[in-house]
Design a protein around this motif. Structure first.
Motif, PDB file in Angstrom:
ATOM      1  N   SER A  68       4.985   1.010 -19.716  1.00  6.30           N
ATOM      2  CA  SER A  68       3.921   0.019 -19.554  1.00  6.30           C
ATOM      3  C   SER A  68       3.738  -0.363 -18.088  1.00  6.30           C
ATOM      4  O   SER A  68       2.612  -0.544 -17.626  1.00  6.30           O
ATOM      5  CB  SER A  68       4.160  -1.211 -20.425  1.00  6.30           C
ATOM      6  N   LEU A  69       4.832  -0.450 -17.344  1.00  2.00           N
ATOM      7  CA  LEU A  69       4.703  -0.778 -15.919  1.00  2.00           C
ATOM      8  C   LEU A  69       3.957   0.337 -15.175  1.00  2.00           C
ATOM      9  O   LEU A  69       3.173   0.069 -14.271  1.00  2.00           O
ATOM     10  CB  LEU A  69       6.084  -1.008 -15.292  1.00  2.00           C
ATOM     11  N   ALA A  70       4.195   1.581 -15.603  1.00  2.00           N
ATOM     12  CA  ALA A  70       3.493   2.706 -14.963  1.00  2.00           C
ATOM     13  C   ALA A  70       1.994   2.588 -15.196  1.00  2.00           C
ATOM     14  O   ALA A  70       1.186   2.772 -14.276  1.00  2.00           O
ATOM     15  CB  ALA A  70       4.015   4.032 -15.512  1.00  2.00           C
ATOM     16  N   ILE A  71       1.603   2.244 -16.431  1.00  2.00           N
ATOM     17  CA  ILE A  71       0.171   2.116 -16.739  1.00  2.00           C
ATOM     18  C   ILE A  71      -0.440   0.990 -15.898  1.00  2.00           C
ATOM     19  O   ILE A  71      -1.532   1.099 -15.374  1.00  2.00           O
ATOM     20  CB  ILE A  71      -0.057   1.828 -18.241  1.00  2.00           C
ATOM     21  N   MET A  72       0.311  -0.106 -15.756  1.00  2.00           N
ATOM     22  CA  MET A  72      -0.191  -1.259 -15.002  1.00  2.00           C
ATOM     23  C   MET A  72      -0.104  -1.050 -13.488  1.00  2.00           C
ATOM     24  O   MET A  72      -0.486  -1.933 -12.728  1.00  2.00           O
ATOM     25  CB  MET A  72       0.628  -2.511 -15.349  1.00  2.00           C
ATOM     26  N   GLY A  73       0.448   0.075 -13.059  1.00  2.00           N
ATOM     27  CA  GLY A  73       0.577   0.330 -11.619  1.00  2.00           C
ATOM     28  C   GLY A  73       1.598  -0.578 -10.967  1.00  2.00           C
ATOM     29  O   GLY A  73       1.482  -0.922  -9.792  1.00  2.00           O
ATOM     30  N   LEU A  74       2.618  -0.973 -11.723  1.00  2.00           N
ATOM     31  CA  LEU A  74       3.588  -1.937 -11.194  1.00  2.00           C
ATOM     32  C   LEU A  74       4.922  -1.298 -10.804  1.00  2.00           C
ATOM     33  O   LEU A  74       5.900  -1.986 -10.595  1.00  2.00           O
ATOM     34  CB  LEU A  74       3.841  -3.052 -12.225  1.00  2.00           C
ATOM     35  N   LEU A  75       4.945   0.018 -10.712  1.00  2.00           N
ATOM     36  CA  LEU A  75       6.218   0.660 -10.335  1.00  2.00           C
ATOM     37  C   LEU A  75       6.344   0.828  -8.825  1.00  2.00           C
ATOM     38  O   LEU A  75       7.418   1.094  -8.319  1.00  2.00           O
ATOM     39  CB  LEU A  75       6.333   2.043 -10.991  1.00  2.00           C
ATOM     40  N   GLU A  76       5.212   0.636  -8.134  1.00  3.57           N
ATOM     41  CA  GLU A  76       5.221   0.878  -6.697  1.00  3.57           C
ATOM     42  C   GLU A  76       6.308   0.083  -6.003  1.00  3.57           C
ATOM     43  O   GLU A  76       6.548  -1.075  -6.324  1.00  3.57           O
ATOM     44  CB  GLU A  76       3.878   0.457  -6.096  1.00  3.57           C
ATOM     45  N   MET A  86      -6.692  -2.800 -12.118  1.00  7.42           N
ATOM     46  CA  MET A  86      -5.466  -3.299 -12.722  1.00  7.42           C
ATOM     47  C   MET A  86      -5.532  -4.807 -12.932  1.00  7.42           C
ATOM     48  O   MET A  86      -5.073  -5.320 -13.925  1.00  7.42           O
ATOM     49  CB  MET A  86      -4.254  -3.008 -11.824  1.00  7.42           C
ATOM     50  N   GLY A  87      -6.083  -5.497 -11.947  1.00  5.84           N
ATOM     51  CA  GLY A  87      -6.106  -6.953 -12.064  1.00  5.84           C
ATOM     52  C   GLY A  87      -7.152  -7.435 -13.048  1.00  5.84           C
ATOM     53  O   GLY A  87      -6.972  -8.437 -13.723  1.00  5.84           O
ATOM     54  N   ALA A  88      -8.261  -6.719 -13.132  1.00  7.12           N
ATOM     55  CA  ALA A  88      -9.384  -7.273 -13.870  1.00  7.12           C
ATOM     56  C   ALA A  88      -9.574  -6.664 -15.253  1.00  7.12           C
ATOM     57  O   ALA A  88     -10.090  -7.316 -16.137  1.00  7.12           O
ATOM     58  CB  ALA A  88     -10.659  -7.090 -13.055  1.00  7.12           C
ATOM     59  N   GLU A  89      -9.168  -5.438 -15.433  1.00  8.69           N
ATOM     60  CA  GLU A  89      -9.498  -4.802 -16.706  1.00  8.69           C
ATOM     61  C   GLU A  89      -8.299  -4.538 -17.594  1.00  8.69           C
ATOM     62  O   GLU A  89      -8.430  -4.214 -18.759  1.00  8.69           O
ATOM     63  CB  GLU A  89     -10.265  -3.501 -16.427  1.00  8.69           C
ATOM     64  N   MET A  90      -7.109  -4.647 -16.992  1.00  6.76           N
ATOM     65  CA  MET A  90      -5.884  -4.512 -17.792  1.00  6.76           C
ATOM     66  C   MET A  90      -5.065  -5.771 -17.573  1.00  6.76           C
ATOM     67  O   MET A  90      -5.019  -6.292 -16.468  1.00  6.76           O
ATOM     68  CB  MET A  90      -5.000  -3.393 -17.255  1.00  6.76           C
ATOM     69  N   ALA A  91      -4.412  -6.231 -18.614  1.00  4.43           N
ATOM     70  CA  ALA A  91      -3.534  -7.385 -18.440  1.00  4.43           C
ATOM     71  C   ALA A  91      -2.266  -7.132 -19.233  1.00  4.43           C
ATOM     72  O   ALA A  91      -2.238  -6.298 -20.140  1.00  4.43           O
ATOM     73  CB  ALA A  91      -4.226  -8.651 -18.928  1.00  4.43           C
ATOM     74  N   MET A  92      -1.214  -7.846 -18.862  1.00  2.00           N
ATOM     75  CA  MET A  92       0.068  -7.599 -19.521  1.00  2.00           C
ATOM     76  C   MET A  92       0.749  -8.916 -19.861  1.00  2.00           C
ATOM     77  O   MET A  92       0.675  -9.863 -19.102  1.00  2.00           O
ATOM     78  CB  MET A  92       0.929  -6.781 -18.553  1.00  2.00           C
ATOM     79  N   GLN A 118     -12.309 -10.347 -31.889  1.00  2.00           N
ATOM     80  CA  GLN A 118     -13.370 -11.048 -31.164  1.00  2.00           C
ATOM     81  C   GLN A 118     -13.771 -10.336 -29.886  1.00  2.00           C
ATOM     82  O   GLN A 118     -14.932 -10.325 -29.504  1.00  2.00           O
ATOM     83  CB  GLN A 118     -12.900 -12.467 -30.803  1.00  2.00           C
ATOM     84  N   THR A 119     -12.780  -9.787 -29.176  1.00  2.00           N
ATOM     85  CA  THR A 119     -13.076  -9.272 -27.832  1.00  2.00           C
ATOM     86  C   THR A 119     -13.243  -7.753 -27.793  1.00  2.00           C
ATOM     87  O   THR A 119     -13.764  -7.223 -26.821  1.00  2.00           O
ATOM     88  CB  THR A 119     -11.936  -9.623 -26.850  1.00  2.00           C
ATOM     89  N   GLY A 120     -12.738  -7.060 -28.814  1.00  2.00           N
ATOM     90  CA  GLY A 120     -12.815  -5.601 -28.806  1.00  2.00           C
ATOM     91  C   GLY A 120     -11.830  -4.945 -27.860  1.00  2.00           C
ATOM     92  O   GLY A 120     -11.934  -3.753 -27.557  1.00  2.00           O
ATOM     93  N   MET A 121     -10.844  -5.722 -27.381  1.00  2.00           N
ATOM     94  CA  MET A 121      -9.902  -5.105 -26.437  1.00  2.00           C
ATOM     95  C   MET A 121      -8.945  -4.159 -27.164  1.00  2.00           C
ATOM     96  O   MET A 121      -8.702  -4.294 -28.364  1.00  2.00           O
ATOM     97  CB  MET A 121      -9.102  -6.180 -25.688  1.00  2.00           C
ATOM     98  N   ALA A 122      -8.424  -3.202 -26.398  1.00  2.00           N
ATOM     99  CA  ALA A 122      -7.377  -2.324 -26.928  1.00  2.00           C
ATOM    100  C   ALA A 122      -6.034  -2.982 -26.624  1.00  2.00           C
ATOM    101  O   ALA A 122      -5.907  -3.719 -25.649  1.00  2.00           O
ATOM    102  CB  ALA A 122      -7.456  -0.968 -26.244  1.00  2.00           C
ATOM    103  N   ILE A 123      -5.052  -2.733 -27.489  1.00  2.00           N
ATOM    104  CA  ILE A 123      -3.729  -3.318 -27.258  1.00  2.00           C
ATOM    105  C   ILE A 123      -2.667  -2.221 -27.328  1.00  2.00           C
ATOM    106  O   ILE A 123      -2.724  -1.353 -28.201  1.00  2.00           O
ATOM    107  CB  ILE A 123      -3.407  -4.405 -28.322  1.00  2.00           C
ATOM    108  N   VAL A 124      -1.732  -2.255 -26.386  1.00  2.00           N
ATOM    109  CA  VAL A 124      -0.504  -1.460 -26.525  1.00  2.00           C
ATOM    110  C   VAL A 124       0.595  -2.470 -26.802  1.00  2.00           C
ATOM    111  O   VAL A 124       0.856  -3.341 -25.982  1.00  2.00           O
ATOM    112  CB  VAL A 124      -0.191  -0.642 -25.247  1.00  2.00           C
ATOM    113  N   LEU A 125       1.176  -2.381 -27.981  1.00  2.00           N
ATOM    114  CA  LEU A 125       2.199  -3.351 -28.375  1.00  2.00           C
ATOM    115  C   LEU A 125       3.560  -2.666 -28.364  1.00  2.00           C
ATOM    116  O   LEU A 125       3.763  -1.660 -29.046  1.00  2.00           O
ATOM    117  CB  LEU A 125       1.892  -3.877 -29.779  1.00  2.00           C
ATOM    118  N   ILE A 126       4.457  -3.228 -27.566  1.00  2.00           N
ATOM    119  CA  ILE A 126       5.784  -2.613 -27.439  1.00  2.00           C
ATOM    120  C   ILE A 126       6.807  -3.475 -28.160  1.00  2.00           C
ATOM    121  O   ILE A 126       6.802  -4.691 -28.019  1.00  2.00           O
ATOM    122  CB  ILE A 126       6.129  -2.494 -25.945  1.00  2.00           C
ATOM    123  N   SER A 127       7.648  -2.843 -28.953  1.00  2.00           N
ATOM    124  CA  SER A 127       8.660  -3.607 -29.666  1.00  2.00           C
ATOM    125  C   SER A 127       9.818  -2.699 -30.043  1.00  2.00           C
ATOM    126  O   SER A 127       9.667  -1.493 -30.155  1.00  2.00           O
ATOM    127  CB  SER A 127       8.047  -4.213 -30.933  1.00  2.00           C
TER     128      SER A 127
END
Ligand SMILES: Nc1ncnc2c1ncn2[C@@H]1O[C@H](COP(=O)(O)OP(=O)(O)OP(=O)(O)O)[C@@H](O)[C@H]1O
Ligand SMILES: [Mg+2]
Length: 324
Positions: free
Chosen positions: A50-58, A88-94, A203-212
Protein backbone atom coordinates in the motif's frame (compact mmCIF):
# COMPACT_ATOMS: atom_id res chain seq x y z
CA UNK A 1 -8.27 0.19 -18.03
CA UNK A 2 -9.18 -0.24 -14.36
CA UNK A 3 -8.75 2.71 -11.98
CA UNK A 4 -5.76 1.03 -10.32
CA UNK A 5 -3.65 -1.52 -12.16
CA UNK A 6 -0.65 -2.99 -10.44
CA UNK A 7 1.42 -5.27 -12.58
CA UNK A 8 4.27 -7.51 -11.49
CA UNK A 9 5.19 -5.24 -8.58
CA UNK A 10 8.33 -6.23 -6.71
CA UNK A 11 9.71 -4.47 -3.63
CA UNK A 12 12.98 -5.12 -1.79
CA UNK A 13 14.58 -3.98 1.44
CA UNK A 14 18.19 -2.89 1.30
CA UNK A 15 20.07 -4.51 4.17
CA UNK A 16 23.76 -5.30 4.62
CA UNK A 17 24.59 -4.47 0.99
CA UNK A 18 21.91 -6.85 -0.28
CA UNK A 19 18.41 -6.35 -1.64
CA UNK A 20 16.06 -8.69 0.22
CA UNK A 21 12.79 -9.31 -1.64
CA UNK A 22 9.63 -8.52 0.36
CA UNK A 23 7.04 -8.26 -2.39
CA UNK A 24 7.53 -10.48 -5.41
CA UNK A 25 5.72 -9.87 -8.68
CA UNK A 26 2.18 -9.19 -7.52
CA UNK A 27 -0.51 -8.06 -9.97
CA UNK A 28 -4.04 -6.82 -9.36
CA UNK A 29 -6.67 -4.38 -10.56
CA UNK A 30 -9.29 -2.34 -8.77
CA UNK A 31 -12.24 -0.85 -10.64
CA UNK A 32 -13.94 2.38 -9.55
CA UNK A 33 -16.58 1.68 -6.92
CA UNK A 34 -15.15 -1.76 -6.05
CA UNK A 35 -13.28 -3.10 -3.07
CA UNK A 36 -10.26 -5.37 -3.19
CA UNK A 37 -9.21 -7.08 0.03
CA UNK A 38 -5.59 -8.02 0.64
CA UNK A 39 -5.24 -10.54 3.45
CA UNK A 40 -2.32 -12.33 5.03
CA UNK A 41 -0.41 -12.78 8.26
CA UNK A 42 1.92 -10.22 9.75
CA UNK A 43 5.04 -9.50 7.72
CA UNK A 44 3.79 -10.77 4.36
CA UNK A 45 4.13 -7.38 2.64
CA UNK A 46 0.64 -5.87 2.80
CA UNK A 47 1.65 -2.48 4.14
CA UNK A 48 4.65 -2.14 1.84
CA UNK A 49 2.33 -2.79 -1.10
CA UNK A 50 0.00 0.00 0.00
CA UNK A 51 2.86 2.41 0.72
CA UNK A 52 4.24 1.69 -2.76
CA UNK A 53 0.89 2.57 -4.35
CA UNK A 54 0.73 5.78 -2.30
CA UNK A 55 4.29 6.69 -3.32
CA UNK A 56 5.37 6.70 0.31
CA UNK A 57 8.42 4.45 0.07
CA UNK A 58 10.71 7.20 -1.15
CA UNK A 59 13.69 7.89 1.04
CA UNK A 60 13.44 4.69 3.02
CA UNK A 61 15.59 1.60 2.66
CA UNK A 62 12.67 -0.08 0.96
CA UNK A 63 12.36 0.30 -2.80
CA UNK A 64 10.37 -0.79 -5.79
CA UNK A 65 12.60 -3.01 -7.92
CA UNK A 66 10.19 -3.98 -10.67
CA UNK A 67 6.72 -3.73 -12.14
CA UNK A 68 4.30 -0.92 -12.85
CA UNK A 69 1.54 0.97 -11.03
CA UNK A 70 -1.07 2.63 -13.24
CA UNK A 71 -3.62 4.90 -11.63
CA UNK A 72 -6.35 6.45 -13.73
CA UNK A 73 -4.40 5.54 -16.85
CA UNK A 74 -1.13 7.13 -15.73
CA UNK A 75 2.08 5.29 -15.01
CA UNK A 76 2.80 6.42 -11.46
CA UNK A 77 6.41 5.27 -11.52
CA UNK A 78 7.46 7.40 -14.48
CA UNK A 79 5.51 10.61 -13.77
CA UNK A 80 7.38 13.72 -12.67
CA UNK A 81 7.63 14.03 -8.88
CA UNK A 82 5.46 17.11 -8.90
CA UNK A 83 2.66 15.55 -10.93
CA UNK A 84 2.84 12.37 -8.90
CA UNK A 85 2.57 14.24 -5.62
CA UNK A 86 -0.45 16.13 -6.93
CA UNK A 87 -2.23 12.88 -7.74
CA UNK A 88 -1.17 11.11 -4.57
CA UNK A 89 -2.40 13.92 -2.38
CA UNK A 90 -5.64 14.61 -4.14
CA UNK A 91 -6.90 11.44 -5.73
CA UNK A 92 -5.67 8.72 -3.41
CA UNK A 93 -5.98 8.71 0.34
CA UNK A 94 -4.93 6.28 3.03
CA UNK A 95 -6.10 5.41 6.52
CA UNK A 96 -4.07 3.43 9.01
CA UNK A 97 -4.64 1.05 11.88
CA UNK A 98 -3.96 3.41 14.75
CA UNK A 99 -5.51 6.84 14.30
CA UNK A 100 -3.47 8.28 17.17
CA UNK A 101 -0.31 7.96 15.10
CA UNK A 102 -1.81 10.13 12.37
CA UNK A 103 -3.79 12.60 14.47
CA UNK A 104 -1.83 15.31 16.22
CA UNK A 105 -2.73 15.20 19.92
CA UNK A 106 -2.22 18.92 20.48
CA UNK A 107 -4.69 20.22 17.88
CA UNK A 108 -8.47 20.04 17.87
CA UNK A 109 -9.78 17.46 15.38
CA UNK A 110 -11.72 20.17 13.55
CA UNK A 111 -8.57 22.19 12.90
CA UNK A 112 -6.82 19.09 11.58
CA UNK A 113 -9.64 18.36 9.14
CA UNK A 114 -9.80 22.03 8.09
CA UNK A 115 -6.06 21.91 7.43
CA UNK A 116 -6.47 18.75 5.32
CA UNK A 117 -9.23 20.39 3.29
CA UNK A 118 -7.24 23.56 2.71
CA UNK A 119 -4.22 21.57 1.56
CA UNK A 120 -6.27 20.24 -1.31
CA UNK A 121 -8.76 22.97 -2.08
CA UNK A 122 -8.63 26.75 -2.19
CA UNK A 123 -11.16 27.51 0.52
CA UNK A 124 -11.54 30.15 3.19
CA UNK A 125 -11.37 29.02 6.80
CA UNK A 126 -15.17 29.39 7.08
CA UNK A 127 -15.84 27.32 3.99
CA UNK A 128 -13.41 24.64 5.15
CA UNK A 129 -14.99 24.61 8.60
CA UNK A 130 -18.44 24.08 7.10
CA UNK A 131 -17.05 21.28 4.95
CA UNK A 132 -15.34 19.73 8.03
CA UNK A 133 -18.69 19.63 9.85
CA UNK A 134 -20.26 18.11 6.76
CA UNK A 135 -17.56 15.44 6.63
CA UNK A 136 -17.90 14.61 10.33
CA UNK A 137 -21.63 14.26 9.83
CA UNK A 138 -21.00 12.08 6.79
CA UNK A 139 -18.91 9.68 8.90
CA UNK A 140 -21.77 9.65 11.45
CA UNK A 141 -20.15 11.56 14.25
CA UNK A 142 -23.05 12.81 16.34
CA UNK A 143 -23.12 16.47 17.19
CA UNK A 144 -20.44 17.27 14.64
CA UNK A 145 -20.60 20.99 15.34
CA UNK A 146 -19.54 20.39 18.91
CA UNK A 147 -17.22 17.48 18.25
CA UNK A 148 -15.15 19.57 15.89
CA UNK A 149 -13.80 21.33 18.98
CA UNK A 150 -12.60 18.09 20.63
CA UNK A 151 -9.01 17.02 21.01
CA UNK A 152 -8.20 13.49 19.78
CA UNK A 153 -7.84 12.08 23.33
CA UNK A 154 -11.40 13.16 24.11
CA UNK A 155 -12.77 10.78 21.48
CA UNK A 156 -13.16 7.00 21.61
CA UNK A 157 -11.08 4.78 19.31
CA UNK A 158 -14.01 4.31 16.94
CA UNK A 159 -14.68 8.07 16.79
CA UNK A 160 -11.00 8.76 16.10
CA UNK A 161 -11.06 6.30 13.23
CA UNK A 162 -14.14 8.12 11.89
CA UNK A 163 -12.19 11.39 12.08
CA UNK A 164 -9.38 9.76 10.08
CA UNK A 165 -11.87 8.63 7.46
CA UNK A 166 -13.30 12.17 7.31
CA UNK A 167 -9.78 13.52 6.75
CA UNK A 168 -9.14 10.95 4.04
CA UNK A 169 -12.38 12.01 2.32
CA UNK A 170 -11.43 15.69 2.47
CA UNK A 171 -9.93 15.49 -1.01
CA UNK A 172 -12.74 13.37 -2.54
CA UNK A 173 -10.35 10.53 -3.35
CA UNK A 174 -11.01 8.16 -6.23
CA UNK A 175 -9.12 5.50 -4.29
CA UNK A 176 -8.98 4.88 -0.56
CA UNK A 177 -6.39 2.51 0.85
CA UNK A 178 -7.36 1.30 4.30
CA UNK A 179 -4.53 -0.56 6.04
CA UNK A 180 -5.98 -2.55 8.95
CA UNK A 181 -8.44 0.28 9.68
CA UNK A 182 -10.38 -1.64 12.30
CA UNK A 183 -7.77 -3.87 13.90
CA UNK A 184 -7.41 -1.70 17.00
CA UNK A 185 -11.17 -1.56 17.56
CA UNK A 186 -13.52 -3.94 19.31
CA UNK A 187 -15.72 -6.13 17.17
CA UNK A 188 -18.94 -4.10 17.26
CA UNK A 189 -17.17 -0.83 16.48
CA UNK A 190 -15.20 -2.64 13.78
CA UNK A 191 -18.43 -3.75 12.10
CA UNK A 192 -19.82 -0.20 12.19
CA UNK A 193 -16.70 1.27 10.61
CA UNK A 194 -16.75 -1.32 7.82
CA UNK A 195 -20.44 -0.60 7.26
CA UNK A 196 -19.62 3.10 7.08
CA UNK A 197 -16.87 2.53 4.51
CA UNK A 198 -19.32 0.60 2.35
CA UNK A 199 -21.96 3.33 2.60
CA UNK A 200 -19.43 6.03 1.75
CA UNK A 201 -18.32 3.98 -1.23
CA UNK A 202 -21.88 3.79 -2.49
CA UNK A 203 -22.24 7.55 -2.16
CA UNK A 204 -18.90 8.56 -3.63
CA UNK A 205 -18.10 5.74 -6.05
CA UNK A 206 -14.56 5.50 -4.73
CA UNK A 207 -12.52 2.33 -5.03
CA UNK A 208 -11.18 0.80 -1.83
CA UNK A 209 -8.19 -1.42 -1.12
CA UNK A 210 -8.84 -2.95 2.28
CA UNK A 211 -5.93 -4.60 4.03
CA UNK A 212 -6.44 -6.96 6.93
CA UNK A 213 -4.97 -10.06 8.54
CA UNK A 214 -8.54 -11.12 9.27
CA UNK A 215 -10.30 -13.00 6.49
CA UNK A 216 -13.59 -12.42 8.34
CA UNK A 217 -13.30 -8.65 7.85
CA UNK A 218 -12.43 -9.14 4.19
CA UNK A 219 -15.26 -11.60 3.58
CA UNK A 220 -17.92 -9.14 4.62
CA UNK A 221 -16.60 -6.13 2.79
CA UNK A 222 -14.80 -6.97 -0.44
CA UNK A 223 -15.76 -7.73 -4.01
CA UNK A 224 -12.54 -9.61 -4.61
CA UNK A 225 -9.77 -10.96 -2.43
CA UNK A 226 -6.02 -11.44 -2.78
CA UNK A 227 -4.42 -13.75 -0.26
CA UNK A 228 -0.79 -12.85 0.33
CA UNK A 229 1.93 -15.06 1.73
CA UNK A 230 5.53 -14.02 2.00
CA UNK A 231 5.36 -11.32 -0.62
CA UNK A 232 3.33 -13.25 -3.18
CA UNK A 233 -0.32 -13.56 -3.98
CA UNK A 234 -1.08 -17.23 -3.42
CA UNK A 235 -4.78 -17.02 -4.23
CA UNK A 236 -6.89 -14.36 -5.95
CA UNK A 237 -10.62 -14.58 -6.66
CA UNK A 238 -13.94 -12.77 -6.43
CA UNK A 239 -15.06 -13.05 -2.76
CA UNK A 240 -17.97 -15.39 -3.39
CA UNK A 241 -15.82 -17.71 -5.47
CA UNK A 242 -12.99 -17.71 -2.95
CA UNK A 243 -15.21 -18.61 -0.03
CA UNK A 244 -17.14 -21.27 -1.90
CA UNK A 245 -14.09 -23.00 -3.40
CA UNK A 246 -10.93 -22.30 -1.44
CA UNK A 247 -7.96 -23.59 -3.40
CA UNK A 248 -4.82 -22.79 -1.40
CA UNK A 249 -4.08 -24.55 1.90
CA UNK A 250 -2.94 -21.19 3.32
CA UNK A 251 -6.32 -19.59 2.56
CA UNK A 252 -7.98 -22.58 4.13
CA UNK A 253 -5.79 -22.12 7.23
CA UNK A 254 -6.73 -18.43 7.46
CA UNK A 255 -10.40 -19.37 7.13
CA UNK A 256 -10.30 -21.81 10.00
CA UNK A 257 -8.58 -19.25 12.19
CA UNK A 258 -11.51 -16.81 11.98
CA UNK A 259 -12.85 -16.60 15.55
CA UNK A 260 -16.32 -18.09 15.83
CA UNK A 261 -17.71 -15.67 18.37
CA UNK A 262 -17.07 -12.09 19.30
CA UNK A 263 -15.76 -13.15 22.68
CA UNK A 264 -13.25 -15.63 21.40
CA UNK A 265 -9.85 -14.39 22.42
CA UNK A 266 -7.68 -17.25 21.24
CA UNK A 267 -7.78 -17.81 17.55
CA UNK A 268 -9.14 -21.20 16.63
CA UNK A 269 -6.86 -23.53 14.88
CA UNK A 270 -4.21 -20.93 14.02
CA UNK A 271 -1.87 -22.10 11.27
CA UNK A 272 1.07 -23.86 12.93
CA UNK A 273 4.59 -22.56 12.36
CA UNK A 274 5.53 -19.06 11.31
CA UNK A 275 6.10 -16.87 8.29
CA UNK A 276 9.77 -17.15 7.18
CA UNK A 277 11.86 -14.17 8.30
CA UNK A 278 13.12 -11.48 5.98
CA UNK A 279 16.11 -12.87 4.08
CA UNK A 280 15.44 -16.46 5.17
CA UNK A 281 15.69 -18.77 2.17
CA UNK A 282 12.96 -21.33 1.66
CA UNK A 283 13.41 -23.65 -1.30
CA UNK A 284 10.22 -24.65 -3.07
CA UNK A 285 6.86 -23.24 -2.03
CA UNK A 286 7.34 -20.73 0.81
CA UNK A 287 4.33 -22.22 2.60
CA UNK A 288 5.37 -25.88 2.39
CA UNK A 289 6.98 -26.13 5.87
CA UNK A 290 3.59 -25.23 7.37
CA UNK A 291 1.35 -27.04 4.93
CA UNK A 292 -0.29 -30.30 5.92
CA UNK A 293 -0.96 -31.16 2.28
CA UNK A 294 2.64 -30.70 1.14
CA UNK A 295 4.28 -33.41 -0.94
CA UNK A 296 7.86 -33.86 -2.03
CA UNK A 297 7.76 -31.53 -5.02
CA UNK A 298 6.53 -28.70 -2.78
CA UNK A 299 9.94 -28.56 -1.12
CA UNK A 300 11.74 -28.56 -4.45
CA UNK A 301 9.93 -26.16 -6.73
CA UNK A 302 8.07 -22.91 -6.17
CA UNK A 303 4.63 -23.35 -7.78
CA UNK A 304 3.67 -21.22 -10.76
CA UNK A 305 0.35 -19.42 -10.88
CA UNK A 306 -2.47 -21.69 -12.07
CA UNK A 307 -5.96 -20.55 -13.17
CA UNK A 308 -8.86 -22.50 -11.74
CA UNK A 309 -11.39 -20.30 -13.54
CA UNK A 310 -11.01 -17.10 -15.52
CA UNK A 311 -11.08 -15.08 -12.31
CA UNK A 312 -9.62 -17.50 -9.77
CA UNK A 313 -5.86 -18.01 -9.54
CA UNK A 314 -3.67 -19.84 -7.08
CA UNK A 315 -0.04 -20.73 -6.59
CA UNK A 316 -0.07 -24.27 -5.35
CA UNK A 317 1.09 -27.62 -6.74
CA UNK A 318 -1.98 -29.31 -5.29
CA UNK A 319 -4.91 -26.90 -5.06
CA UNK A 320 -7.67 -28.19 -2.80
CA UNK A 321 -10.56 -29.78 -4.66
CA UNK A 322 -8.90 -29.72 -8.06
CA UNK A 323 -7.41 -32.49 -10.15
CA UNK A 324 -4.39 -30.51 -11.28
N1 LIG B 1 11.31 0.10 6.63
C1 LIG B 1 11.61 -1.19 6.63
N2 LIG B 1 12.88 -1.59 6.71
C2 LIG B 1 13.21 -2.90 6.71
N3 LIG B 1 12.32 -3.90 6.60
C3 LIG B 1 11.04 -3.57 6.51
C4 LIG B 1 10.60 -2.21 6.51
N4 LIG B 1 9.27 -2.18 6.40
C5 LIG B 1 8.88 -3.47 6.33
N5 LIG B 1 9.93 -4.31 6.39
C6 LIG B 1 9.89 -5.78 6.33
O1 LIG B 1 9.15 -6.14 5.16
C7 LIG B 1 8.27 -7.22 5.42
C8 LIG B 1 6.85 -6.85 5.04
O2 LIG B 1 6.41 -5.79 5.86
P1 LIG B 1 4.92 -5.18 5.85
O3 LIG B 1 4.93 -4.07 6.81
O4 LIG B 1 4.53 -4.88 4.46
O5 LIG B 1 4.07 -6.40 6.39
P2 LIG B 1 2.50 -6.47 6.69
O6 LIG B 1 1.98 -7.57 5.85
O7 LIG B 1 1.90 -5.14 6.53
O8 LIG B 1 2.48 -6.94 8.20
P3 LIG B 1 1.51 -6.49 9.41
O9 LIG B 1 0.29 -7.36 9.30
O10 LIG B 1 2.32 -6.81 10.62
O11 LIG B 1 1.21 -5.04 9.27
C9 LIG B 1 8.45 -7.57 6.89
O12 LIG B 1 9.32 -8.67 6.97
C10 LIG B 1 9.09 -6.35 7.48
O13 LIG B 1 9.94 -6.71 8.55
MG1 LIG C 1 1.00 -3.83 7.88
Amino acid sequence: MALLEVSNLSIAVAAGGKLLPVVQGISFQVEAGKTLGIVGESGCGKSLTSLAIMGLLEGSQVRIIGGTIHFNGQNMLTLSDKKRREIMGAEMAMIFQEPMTSLNPVYRVGDQIIEAIRQHKKQTKQQARARAIELLTLVRIPDAEKRIESYPHQLSGGMRQRVMIAMALACDPKLLIADEPTTALDVTVQARILELLKELQQQTGMAIVLISHDLGVIAETCDSVAVMYRGKFVEVAPSAELFSTVAHPYTSGLLSSIPVSDHEIDRLDAIPGRVPMLGEDVIGCAFHPRCNLAQECCSLKDPEEVSLTQTHFTRCHFPIGSNL
